[in-house]
Design an enzyme around this catalytic site. Sequence first.
Site, PDB file in Angstrom:
ATOM      1  N   SER B  12       9.058   0.417  -0.967  1.00 33.68           N
ATOM      2  CA  SER B  12       8.477   1.005  -2.171  1.00 33.68           C
ATOM      3  C   SER B  12       9.589   1.694  -2.950  1.00 33.68           C
ATOM      4  O   SER B  12      10.530   1.038  -3.359  1.00 33.68           O
ATOM      5  CB  SER B  12       7.354   1.965  -1.784  1.00 33.68           C
ATOM      6  OG  SER B  12       6.675   2.414  -2.926  1.00 33.68           O
ATOM      7  N   HIS B  39       6.314  -2.289  -3.797  1.00 32.26           N
ATOM      8  CA  HIS B  39       5.405  -1.680  -4.777  1.00 32.26           C
ATOM      9  C   HIS B  39       6.060  -1.548  -6.139  1.00 32.26           C
ATOM     10  O   HIS B  39       5.400  -1.596  -7.162  1.00 32.26           O
ATOM     11  CB  HIS B  39       4.995  -0.273  -4.333  1.00 32.26           C
ATOM     12  CG  HIS B  39       4.251  -0.244  -3.052  1.00 32.26           C
ATOM     13  ND1 HIS B  39       4.146   0.894  -2.303  1.00 32.26           N
ATOM     14  CD2 HIS B  39       3.586  -1.197  -2.375  1.00 32.26           C
ATOM     15  CE1 HIS B  39       3.437   0.640  -1.217  1.00 32.26           C
ATOM     16  NE2 HIS B  39       3.090  -0.618  -1.232  1.00 32.26           N
ATOM     17  N   ASP B 132       2.221   3.488   3.267  1.00 33.47           N
ATOM     18  CA  ASP B 132       1.874   2.070   3.399  1.00 33.47           C
ATOM     19  C   ASP B 132       2.858   1.392   4.359  1.00 33.47           C
ATOM     20  O   ASP B 132       4.035   1.743   4.395  1.00 33.47           O
ATOM     21  CB  ASP B 132       1.929   1.408   2.007  1.00 33.47           C
ATOM     22  CG  ASP B 132       1.291   0.024   2.000  1.00 33.47           C
ATOM     23  OD1 ASP B 132       0.523  -0.282   2.932  1.00 33.47           O
ATOM     24  OD2 ASP B 132       1.556  -0.740   1.065  1.00 33.47           O
TER      25      ASP B 132
END
Lengths: 289, 189
Positions: B12, B39, B132
């Site tokens: 991310s 992401h 995540d």
Amino acid sequence: MNSPAGKAKAPDTSLEDIEVELFVRALKLRHGYDFSQYAPASLKRRVLQLAHAQDTGNVSELTTRLLHEPGFLSVALEGLSVPVSEMFRDPDVFLALREQVFPVLASYPQINIWQAGCAHGQEVYSLAILLEEAGLYERTQIYATDFNEAALQQAREGIYPAREAQLWSRNYLAAGGRHTLADYYSARYEFIKLDQRLNRHVIFANHNLVTDEVFCEAHLVLCRNVLIYFSDPLQDRTLALFRDSLVRGGFLCLGTRESLDFAPSASDFAPVDAARRIYRLGSRSAGRD
Amino acid sequence: MAAPQAIVIGCSAGGLTALEQLLAGLDPALPQAIAVCCHTGSANVDLMCELLAKYATLPVEEARERAPMRGGVIHVAPSGYHLLVETSRRFALSVDQRVSFARPSIDVLFESAAEAWREALVGVVLTGANSDGARGLLKVRQGGGVAIVQDPADAESPTMPTVALELAGADHCLPLADIAPLLNRLCLP
């Protein structure tokens, strides 16, 4: 460096798969809803998500409730069917509809549009607004269908969380909107309610793409991000259904990441704007046999 | 131990830079199928693929629904959709709710890939500012696959590797610069 946590013990994932399969089987046998041709990985996630949301220890408990609890079917369908959506999602697609498809639709005295899998109706209202602004809505009939009755009811009401309004307003402008989105809704507390006049040419109807047949002659079929949940045979069946519902030269609009590469039925459609997944029926592209 | 057949990579915040470095270090002869979920930067997946292709030693392309996860190719998850791997080892997409506030979610990719590839999978968690990927990495390990986590001290955003280590642990925890050489060692026959 190795972490001190050792290898976790393998759970019996096959047991999970058995439970999901039994749940899907029960849904079909008890209620007639057939999810057996849905793409397995996301279906499994949804079933597990439903079990989690219902606070059941396992999927078998869901199956029991599905079999014995009269009100549970709608809860299950809601959990399995409704994807999140927004108004004017992928604004460039709506802009392309406005610029490339509407001028052709304008040549018909009566325009029929089928939105298949309308869920909570965000795209139905988006479409109605665009048609209104293009001066086409008075002669348009939109059929908005879904197999989930609870979703259809919400779509009819057109009430959405107010926190979405900002993003949707931006989308609306990026889609070539001529006013402000606020002209089309009234805000109350935490909710916005879309102008119910936008509904005046919409028929919300229960239709299941898995089992139901052609019911109208459409100039445009919109079905975005529904086919991604279908395995190949069901996707192909659905595309054939769209083909049989469309007039010659009618348009099909799919989700921007959906692929027709594995669908024999897709050979009837020629791209109008491939990047935005807008196709046309029967206007064979040049150089095709 | 069976030779790995697939690699899934999640990151991310700071992930693009980390990916550039990692993908540049992979041996071009790697036969594994690779899928990447980042992401950040995937809002325009074409641009992201273009950018990563500048550094990668293997071909980079967008992961497309229904297409097989091919060996020797780096597949990138498009933004706005969850990327899943079916047990047929073909890709699927969904627009279901965000998981850990993310779509695409690393957990969704890792968990489905773990079912598809089981012990033949390597999961890699890199820099990121949220949690995540931890549950997904746990599933990779439970399926018998190999878990690699970037050393949090070395990561631009340490949260994601830290949470992954806490929940799933790892077979290898090391600085970014050492991850590509490790993958080459693990993955070349």
